[in-house]
Scaffold this active site. Structure first.
Site, PDB file in Angstrom:
ATOM      1  N   ASP A  34      -7.943   0.624   1.148  1.00 24.37           N
ATOM      2  CA  ASP A  34      -7.022   0.584   2.295  1.00 24.37           C
ATOM      3  C   ASP A  34      -5.685   0.014   1.884  1.00 24.37           C
ATOM      4  OD1 ASP A  34      -9.200  -0.224   5.068  1.00 24.37           O
ATOM      5  OD2 ASP A  34      -9.091   1.440   3.668  1.00 24.37           O
ATOM      6  N   GLU A  36      -4.194   0.140  -1.034  1.00 25.76           N
ATOM      7  CA  GLU A  36      -3.382   1.135  -1.742  1.00 25.76           C
ATOM      8  C   GLU A  36      -2.863   2.199  -0.775  1.00 25.76           C
ATOM      9  OE1 GLU A  36      -6.727   1.427  -4.724  1.00 25.76           O
ATOM     10  OE2 GLU A  36      -5.095   2.381  -5.807  1.00 25.76           O
ATOM     11  N   ASP A  38      -2.311   1.831   2.449  1.00 19.29           N
ATOM     12  CA  ASP A  38      -1.240   1.261   3.263  1.00 19.29           C
ATOM     13  C   ASP A  38       0.053   1.140   2.470  1.00 19.29           C
ATOM     14  OD1 ASP A  38      -3.488  -0.980   5.024  1.00 19.29           O
ATOM     15  OD2 ASP A  38      -2.945   1.110   5.351  1.00 19.29           O
ATOM     16  N   LYS A 115     -12.128  -7.884  12.356  1.00 19.92           N
ATOM     17  CA  LYS A 115     -11.835  -6.456  12.221  1.00 19.92           C
ATOM     18  C   LYS A 115     -13.028  -5.854  11.485  1.00 19.92           C
ATOM     19  CE  LYS A 115      -8.261  -3.139  11.079  1.00 19.92           C
ATOM     20  NZ  LYS A 115      -9.178  -2.100  10.683  1.00 19.92           N
ATOM     21  N   CYS A 408     -19.208  17.393 -28.499  1.00 20.17           N
ATOM     22  CA  CYS A 408     -19.513  18.573 -29.301  1.00 20.17           C
ATOM     23  C   CYS A 408     -18.314  19.058 -30.117  1.00 20.17           C
ATOM     24  CB  CYS A 408     -20.038  19.703 -28.420  1.00 20.17           C
ATOM     25  SG  CYS A 408     -18.783  20.460 -27.397  1.00 20.17           S
ATOM     26  N   CYS A 423     -14.562  20.506 -21.214  1.00 20.32           N
ATOM     27  CA  CYS A 423     -15.094  21.033 -22.457  1.00 20.32           C
ATOM     28  C   CYS A 423     -15.620  22.431 -22.121  1.00 20.32           C
ATOM     29  CB  CYS A 423     -16.242  20.154 -22.964  1.00 20.32           C
ATOM     30  SG  CYS A 423     -17.192  21.018 -24.240  1.00 20.32           S
ATOM     31  N   CYS A 429     -22.826  22.123 -25.414  1.00 21.71           N
ATOM     32  CA  CYS A 429     -22.428  20.709 -25.334  1.00 21.71           C
ATOM     33  C   CYS A 429     -23.569  19.896 -24.693  1.00 21.71           C
ATOM     34  CB  CYS A 429     -21.141  20.632 -24.515  1.00 21.71           C
ATOM     35  SG  CYS A 429     -20.515  18.985 -24.353  1.00 21.71           S
TER      36      CYS A 429
HETATM   37  S1  IVH Z   1      -8.579  -3.113  18.706  1.00 25.31           S
HETATM   38  C1  IVH Z   1      -5.306  -0.034  20.212  1.00 25.31           C
HETATM   39  N1  IVH Z   1     -10.283  -4.645  17.571  1.00 25.31           N
HETATM   40  O1  IVH Z   1      -9.431  -0.921  13.571  1.00 25.31           O
HETATM   41  C2  IVH Z   1      -6.259  -0.182  19.123  1.00 25.31           C
HETATM   42  N2  IVH Z   1      -9.849  -2.559  16.554  1.00 25.31           N
HETATM   43  O2  IVH Z   1      -6.516   0.517  13.245  1.00 25.31           O
HETATM   44  C3  IVH Z   1      -7.270  -1.130  19.544  1.00 25.31           C
HETATM   45  N3  IVH Z   1     -11.180  -2.150  14.549  1.00 25.31           N
HETATM   46  O3  IVH Z   1      -9.761   2.326  14.442  1.00 25.31           O
HETATM   47  C4  IVH Z   1      -8.129  -1.480  18.448  1.00 25.31           C
HETATM   48  N4  IVH Z   1     -12.286  -4.026  14.570  1.00 25.31           N
HETATM   49  O4  IVH Z   1     -11.804   1.056  14.892  1.00 25.31           O
HETATM   50  C5  IVH Z   1      -9.660  -3.471  17.518  1.00 25.31           C
HETATM   51  N5  IVH Z   1     -11.826  -6.133  16.723  1.00 25.31           N
HETATM   52  C6  IVH Z   1     -11.201  -4.952  16.643  1.00 25.31           C
HETATM   53  C7  IVH Z   1     -11.443  -4.030  15.631  1.00 25.31           C
HETATM   54  C8  IVH Z   1     -10.738  -2.839  15.613  1.00 25.31           C
HETATM   55  C9  IVH Z   1     -12.109  -2.891  13.934  1.00 25.31           C
HETATM   56  C10 IVH Z   1     -10.725  -0.832  14.045  1.00 25.31           C
HETATM   57  C11 IVH Z   1     -10.701   0.234  15.094  1.00 25.31           C
HETATM   58  C12 IVH Z   1      -9.462   1.041  14.841  1.00 25.31           C
HETATM   59  C13 IVH Z   1      -8.798   0.315  13.734  1.00 25.31           C
HETATM   60  C14 IVH Z   1      -7.385   0.057  14.129  1.00 25.31           C
END
Ligand code: IVH
Length: 692
Positions: A34, A36, A38, A115, A408, A423, A429
């Site tokens: 992620d 890289e 981003d 997250k 080979c 190859c 081979c």
């Molecule tokens: S809030 C308006 N809370 O992260 C968007 N997202 O880029 C509201 N994700 O695809 C998302 N944990 O699947 C929210 N605690 C969390 C999260 C979460 C993972 C994921 C979500 C989304 C991505 C956001």
């Protein structure tokens, strides 16, 4: 950078981002971390703001990401499923706080939570009953995966307590570590490809066609968003508490914060707890808690202005590149491998890293003796992400990719547009021969169990296996008692002995006999012809239902087959032009393997007589798509997944998409209802009657 250079760089970055997006969303098989990804997006964003006139209307910076899987019904979300803006630095979290406070000057609170690193899902509850589950898809519309989602135990099918009439819960489906490890162990035992990380495994599981298989995957769910028609709940924190009463589970990591300092406390606490968590997270999400304040602060096209994701950087280490070795794969593709000074990284000692191919290797410009930064994201194999140029020795020289095969000695070739060298001597081979032998016995091919890589190696070494037809001449007395101990590999550090004991030999020989019953399309796939995967093999067998027909088909004939492009047609004609291959196929035929496609699908005598049929939408009589496909095939039809001029018939269920209707009309394809289909297959005489 001048405008011409910027244009080129923007085009390059857009292409790369799109490619990685497809790998991530459509194939659930990301090739970069992620971080890289981003970074690529960030660079593109910066260039586009510097040269706004160069921003393309379809730039990936304008997209939420992802695309739709064709096999599931596509449905529009009640409101777009947005993404979050990301950061990897605490300074940017401070900037976020400053931005938010400028937009809303009264007191408010933040809520911080984990997250989760899985797959986003939107769950609709009507009067407390789970009625629909949609993946995020492209953010505007997603795939309907309700049946699969219903198998997840932490998702209530019926809400408890005092729930609203309409509720949409958004959240993350993920695979805990335990479930991931046992799934991969099982796949390894069955010689199937391993999932690179739990997120891919979760994404792959949700797209399985058979819900009972999904149930075995032990997925879990945490909610992170709630949409109601009208609600007395005024903030996210309370909603989160309330959701427990409705029957949802929560991670337990949640905090209300007033200041950046409190947010950082949460970030640090979670960072410490992270390695002990039974599932993957990739950061922390910081949201404004009060809904009224969220509304005032608003949204950009892609994400809320009231939230930000702080992501933990993938773990990195610096080590020295001691050398580069080259591996030859089953198809002859050459993979350069970095041999590293052993270094401890994220729980394991790393000694090697893949350099993927010549393009990746030259873009990194790694040189022997360089200090390199390696990273272990969600993937099993670490990768080199950069060279520390400050520590580079002056006398170091750029590495030249090898020109001949390390196994080979053949001169390597590279076709236009391909990033890998190959190859070309596939017939002589050794790793290519052994790779083909291994591919032949795999579960999805001839399914000759009790034989694995080590045993194949030994049989090859003993001269008992030279090509796949030799499996059918193996005898008990040749196998019994064979044994070999392999030295420890750098991957697992353990030595391994393979031995052919009585029971093993019996199992092997009986599996070989049984494999003669394997249907023709699987044999075609098992031959390991370059570019012929399972699906293409099936399509080829459907259009040319015998080995004889395929062997004598010209390039021009083959290219007309659905899904067969120039590369595939060329690969097939080359394969069968070779006399060694032709005699090997002859030996397989003599051994009694199935060389014709005799299933009802191509008997062409069933009521559907080889018609190419699509089933679209949801059905009353057929509970799953698999069931209707089975019915089509049993009645002599060929199920196809996308509309083309070659489609003969569409069975329209409920909610068939308008785009499909339009296309079908344009191409003049007959559309019938499910009832008409049932009538059609019951009216017509069955296969046997037609034959007799
Ligand atoms: S809030 C308006 N809370 O992260 C968007 N997202 O880029 C509201 N994700 O695809 C998302 N944990 O699947 C929210 N605690 C969390 C999260 C979460 C993972 C994921 C979500 C989304 C991505 C956001």
């Amino acid at each position: 950078m001048n405008i011409q250079e910027a244009k080129q760089q923007i085009e390059f970055l857009s292409r790369e981002i799109e490619r990685h997006n497809i790998l991530y969303y459509d194939h659930a098989d990301p090739k970069i971390s992620d971080f890289e990804f981003d970074r690529l997006l960030d660079e593109l964003n910066k260039l586009e703001s510097q040269f706004p006139e160069l921003r393309q209307p379809d730039s990936p910076t304008l997209r939420v990401g992802g695309s739709i899987n064709r096999n599931f019904k596509t449905i529009r979300h009640s409101s777009p499923m947005l993404s979050l803006s990301n950061t990897y630095s605490e300074e940017e979290v401070m900037d976020f706080d400053i931005r938010v406070r400028k937009l809303y000057e009264e007191p408010f609170q933040y809520v911080c939570e984990l997250k989760y690193d899985g797959v986003a899902i939107g769950l609709t509850y009507q009067d407390g009953i789970l009625t629909q589950a949609l993946t995020r898809g492209d953010g505007v519309q997603g795939d309907e995966v309700t049946d699969n989602v219903k198998t997840i135990r932490s998702i209530p099918l019926k809400l408890k307590g005092d729930f609203p009439g309409f509720l949409e819960v958004r959240g993350e489906i993920f695979m805990p570590h335990d479930a991931f490890n046992s799934l991969n162990e099982q796949r390894e035992a069955e010689e199937e490809n391993l999932f690179a990380n739990p997120r891919n495994a979760a994404a792959g599981s949700l797209k399985l066609m058979d819900s009972s298989e999904v149930a075995k995957r032990k997925l879990q769910f945490f909610p992170y968003g709630f949409i109601e028609d009208e609600s007395s709940i005024r903030n996210y924190y309370n909603h989160s508490l309330e959701s427990k009463k409705w029957g949802f589970t929560q991670s337990g990591f949640i905090a209300l914060c007033k200041t950046p300092a409190e947010i950082f406390d949460f970030i640090h606490t979670v960072a410490e707890a992270r390695s002990e968590l039974p599932y993957d997270i990739d950061g922390v999400v910081i949201k404004v808690n009060e809904y009224a304040v969220q509304e005032r602060i608003g949204y950009t096209a892609k994400s809320p202005r009231w939230a930000i994701a702080y992501k933990y950087k993938a773990e990195q280490a610096v080590t020295q590149l001691l050398g580069i070795t080259y591996q030859v794969g089953r198809t002859g593709a050459i993979t350069p491998v970095a041999e590293l000074r052993p270094v401890f990284l994220a729980g394991t000692t790393v000694k090697r890293a893949s350099l993927h191919n010549a393009d990746v290797m030259s873009s990194l410009d790694v040189r022997i003796g360089d200090y390199v930064i390696i990273e272990k994201g969600g993937e099993i194999i670490p990768k080199i992400i950069a060279v520390d140029l400050e520590q580079r020795k002056e006398e170091s020289e750029a590495v030249k990719f090898i020109s001949s095969c390390p196994e080979c000695g053949s001169t390597l070739t590279r076709s236009d547009g391909e990033s890998a060298y190959y190859c070309p001597d596939d017939l002589h081979c050794p790793p290519q021969i052994k790779g083909r032998l291994e591919h032949f016995i795999a579960r999805k091919a001839m399914k000759i169990e009790s034989l694995g890589e080590g045993k194949i190696d030994l049989l090859y070494e003993k001269g008992l296996l030279k090509d796949v037809s030799d499996f059918y001449t193996l005898r008990y007395d040749q196998l019994i008692g064979l044994e070999k101990t392999y030295p420890p590999t750098s991957e697992n550090g353990k030595e391994r002995t393979v031995s052919f004991r009585e029971k093993t030999v019996e199992n092997i020989l009986s599996a070989i006999v049984q494999s003669k019953e394997v249907p023709f399309p699987r044999l075609l796939f098992a031959l390991g012809i370059r570019h012929i995967g399972e699906t293409v093999a099936k399509k080829l067998a459907a259009s040319h239902p015998s080995m004889k027909q395929i062997m004598s088909a010209t390039y021009e004939e083959l290219i007309l087959v659905d899904d067969v492009g120039e590369k595939i047609a060329e690969s097939l004609t080359n394969f069968f032009a070779n006399t060694d291959n032709r005699s090997m196929v002859k030996r397989l035929e003599d051994a009694g393997l199935s060389m014709t496609y005799e299933t009802p699908q191509t008997r062409r005598f069933g009521p559907l007589k080889g018609s190419r049929i699509i089933a679209s939408g949801s059905f009353k009589y057929f509970a799953t798509r698999e069931e209707i496909i089975q019915s089509i095939e049993q009645n002599g039809g060929v199920y196809v997944s996308s509309i083309s001029s070659k489609t003969d018939l569409i069975i329209a269920g409920e909610n068939m998409g308008p785009a499909k209707f339009e296309k079908a009309k344009k191409l003049n394809i007959k559309i019938i209802s499910e009832d008409e289909y049932l009538q059609l297959i019951s009216d017509m005489p069955n296969n046997d009657q037609m034959i007799s």
